[in-house]
Design a protein around this motif. Structure first.
Motif, PDB file in Angstrom:
ATOM      1  N   MET A 104      48.080  31.194 -33.537  1.00 34.49           N
ATOM      2  CA  MET A 104      48.160  30.025 -32.879  1.00 34.49           C
ATOM      3  C   MET A 104      47.361  28.948 -33.387  1.00 34.49           C
ATOM      4  SD  MET A 104      48.193  29.390 -28.807  1.00 34.49           S
ATOM      5  CE  MET A 104      49.705  30.732 -28.366  1.00 34.49           C
ATOM      6  N   SER A 105      47.993  27.682 -33.448  1.00 33.25           N
ATOM      7  CA  SER A 105      47.293  26.619 -33.893  1.00 33.25           C
ATOM      8  C   SER A 105      46.551  25.954 -32.568  1.00 33.25           C
ATOM      9  CB  SER A 105      48.186  25.425 -34.411  1.00 33.25           C
ATOM     10  OG  SER A 105      48.567  25.901 -35.725  1.00 33.25           O
ATOM     11  N   VAL A 106      45.252  25.361 -33.050  1.00 28.23           N
ATOM     12  CA  VAL A 106      44.567  24.495 -32.031  1.00 28.23           C
ATOM     13  C   VAL A 106      44.849  22.857 -32.386  1.00 28.23           C
ATOM     14  CG1 VAL A 106      42.480  23.873 -31.127  1.00 28.23           C
ATOM     15  CG2 VAL A 106      42.823  26.117 -31.661  1.00 28.23           C
ATOM     16  N   MET A 107      45.076  21.955 -31.175  1.00 31.97           N
ATOM     17  CA  MET A 107      45.442  20.616 -31.354  1.00 31.97           C
ATOM     18  C   MET A 107      44.709  20.144 -30.328  1.00 31.97           C
ATOM     19  SD  MET A 107      49.214  19.167 -31.372  1.00 31.97           S
ATOM     20  CE  MET A 107      49.479  17.332 -31.462  1.00 31.97           C
ATOM     21  N   SER A 108      44.021  19.074 -30.635  1.00 33.55           N
ATOM     22  CA  SER A 108      43.576  18.270 -29.672  1.00 33.55           C
ATOM     23  C   SER A 108      44.248  16.855 -29.580  1.00 33.55           C
ATOM     24  CB  SER A 108      41.966  17.912 -30.192  1.00 33.55           C
ATOM     25  OG  SER A 108      41.206  16.921 -29.308  1.00 33.55           O
ATOM     26  N   LEU A 109      44.001  16.323 -28.259  1.00 34.61           N
ATOM     27  CA  LEU A 109      45.033  14.849 -28.295  1.00 34.61           C
ATOM     28  C   LEU A 109      44.206  14.334 -26.870  1.00 34.61           C
ATOM     29  CD1 LEU A 109      47.732  15.084 -25.872  1.00 34.61           C
ATOM     30  CD2 LEU A 109      47.801  17.332 -27.143  1.00 34.61           C
ATOM     31  N   ARG A 110      44.415  12.915 -26.970  1.00 31.15           N
ATOM     32  CA  ARG A 110      43.979  12.245 -25.763  1.00 31.15           C
ATOM     33  C   ARG A 110      45.058  11.698 -25.038  1.00 31.15           C
ATOM     34  NH1 ARG A 110      38.984  10.350 -28.012  1.00 31.15           N
ATOM     35  NH2 ARG A 110      38.937  10.330 -29.907  1.00 31.15           N
ATOM     36  N   LEU A 111      44.680  11.948 -23.630  1.00 30.34           N
ATOM     37  CA  LEU A 111      45.950  11.601 -22.657  1.00 30.34           C
ATOM     38  C   LEU A 111      45.194  10.507 -21.572  1.00 30.34           C
ATOM     39  CD1 LEU A 111      46.591  15.211 -21.035  1.00 30.34           C
ATOM     40  CD2 LEU A 111      48.187  14.075 -22.618  1.00 30.34           C
ATOM     41  N   PRO A 112      46.081   9.726 -21.352  1.00 34.89           N
ATOM     42  CA  PRO A 112      45.740   8.592 -20.418  1.00 34.89           C
ATOM     43  C   PRO A 112      45.228   9.319 -19.196  1.00 34.89           C
ATOM     44  CG  PRO A 112      48.055   8.245 -21.287  1.00 34.89           C
ATOM     45  CD  PRO A 112      47.637   9.618 -21.574  1.00 34.89           C
ATOM     46  N   ASP A 113      44.264   8.671 -18.396  1.00 37.01           N
ATOM     47  CA  ASP A 113      43.778   9.373 -17.175  1.00 37.01           C
ATOM     48  C   ASP A 113      44.727   9.880 -16.183  1.00 37.01           C
ATOM     49  OD1 ASP A 113      41.164   9.040 -18.356  1.00 37.01           O
ATOM     50  OD2 ASP A 113      40.711   7.232 -17.276  1.00 37.01           O
ATOM     51  N   GLU A 114      45.724   9.004 -15.899  1.00 36.36           N
ATOM     52  CA  GLU A 114      46.630   9.474 -14.874  1.00 36.36           C
ATOM     53  C   GLU A 114      47.354  10.558 -15.437  1.00 36.36           C
ATOM     54  OE1 GLU A 114      48.429   6.258 -17.601  1.00 36.36           O
ATOM     55  OE2 GLU A 114      46.477   6.480 -16.429  1.00 36.36           O
ATOM     56  N   MET A 115      47.792  10.715 -16.578  1.00 35.33           N
ATOM     57  CA  MET A 115      48.571  11.914 -17.170  1.00 35.33           C
ATOM     58  C   MET A 115      47.545  13.416 -16.897  1.00 35.33           C
ATOM     59  SD  MET A 115      50.560  10.892 -20.306  1.00 35.33           S
ATOM     60  CE  MET A 115      51.535  12.505 -20.551  1.00 35.33           C
ATOM     61  N   ALA A 116      46.352  13.037 -17.238  1.00 39.60           N
ATOM     62  CA  ALA A 116      45.379  14.164 -17.164  1.00 39.60           C
ATOM     63  C   ALA A 116      45.196  14.723 -15.734  1.00 39.60           C
ATOM     64  CB  ALA A 116      44.114  13.799 -17.731  1.00 39.60           C
ATOM     65  N   ASP A 117      45.190  13.663 -14.699  1.00 38.06           N
ATOM     66  CA  ASP A 117      44.791  13.946 -13.317  1.00 38.06           C
ATOM     67  C   ASP A 117      46.336  14.750 -13.088  1.00 38.06           C
ATOM     68  OD1 ASP A 117      42.614  12.619 -13.519  1.00 38.06           O
ATOM     69  OD2 ASP A 117      43.307  10.739 -12.714  1.00 38.06           O
TER      70      ASP A 117
END
Length: 79
Positions: free
Chosen positions: A1-14
């Motif tokens: 399985m691959s690992v991927m990093s991404l940035r989420l807007p704060d409201e999406m992360a919440d």
């Protein structure tokens, strides 16, 4: 399985954190599930568009009579 990093807007992360807690699922599970659904829908849509373009390129169009019949069917149902 691959690992991927991404940035989420704060409201999406919440929202993701709240849903994970409420469902007892991990944030990764929910993100993968959402991405899987999105990718399947987009792949289906692209496939259908490509198929329609191939049909159009081959001259496979509805006849004027077929179009008229469908239009009459739907306009008669509106009244």
């Amino acid at each position: 399985m691959s690992v991927m990093s991404l940035r989420l807007p704060d409201e999406m992360a919440d929202t993701l954190a709240i849903l994970a807690k409420a469902t007892g699922r991990s944030k990764s599970f929910l993100a993968i599930d959402a991405l899987r659904e999105y990718l399947a829908r987009e792949a289906w849509q692209i496939s259908e568009i490509q198929r329609a373009v191939e049909e159009a390129d081959a001259g496979d169009f509805a006849t004027e009579g077929e179009v008229t019949a469908v239009m009459e069917k739907w306009t008669n149902n509106v009244r």
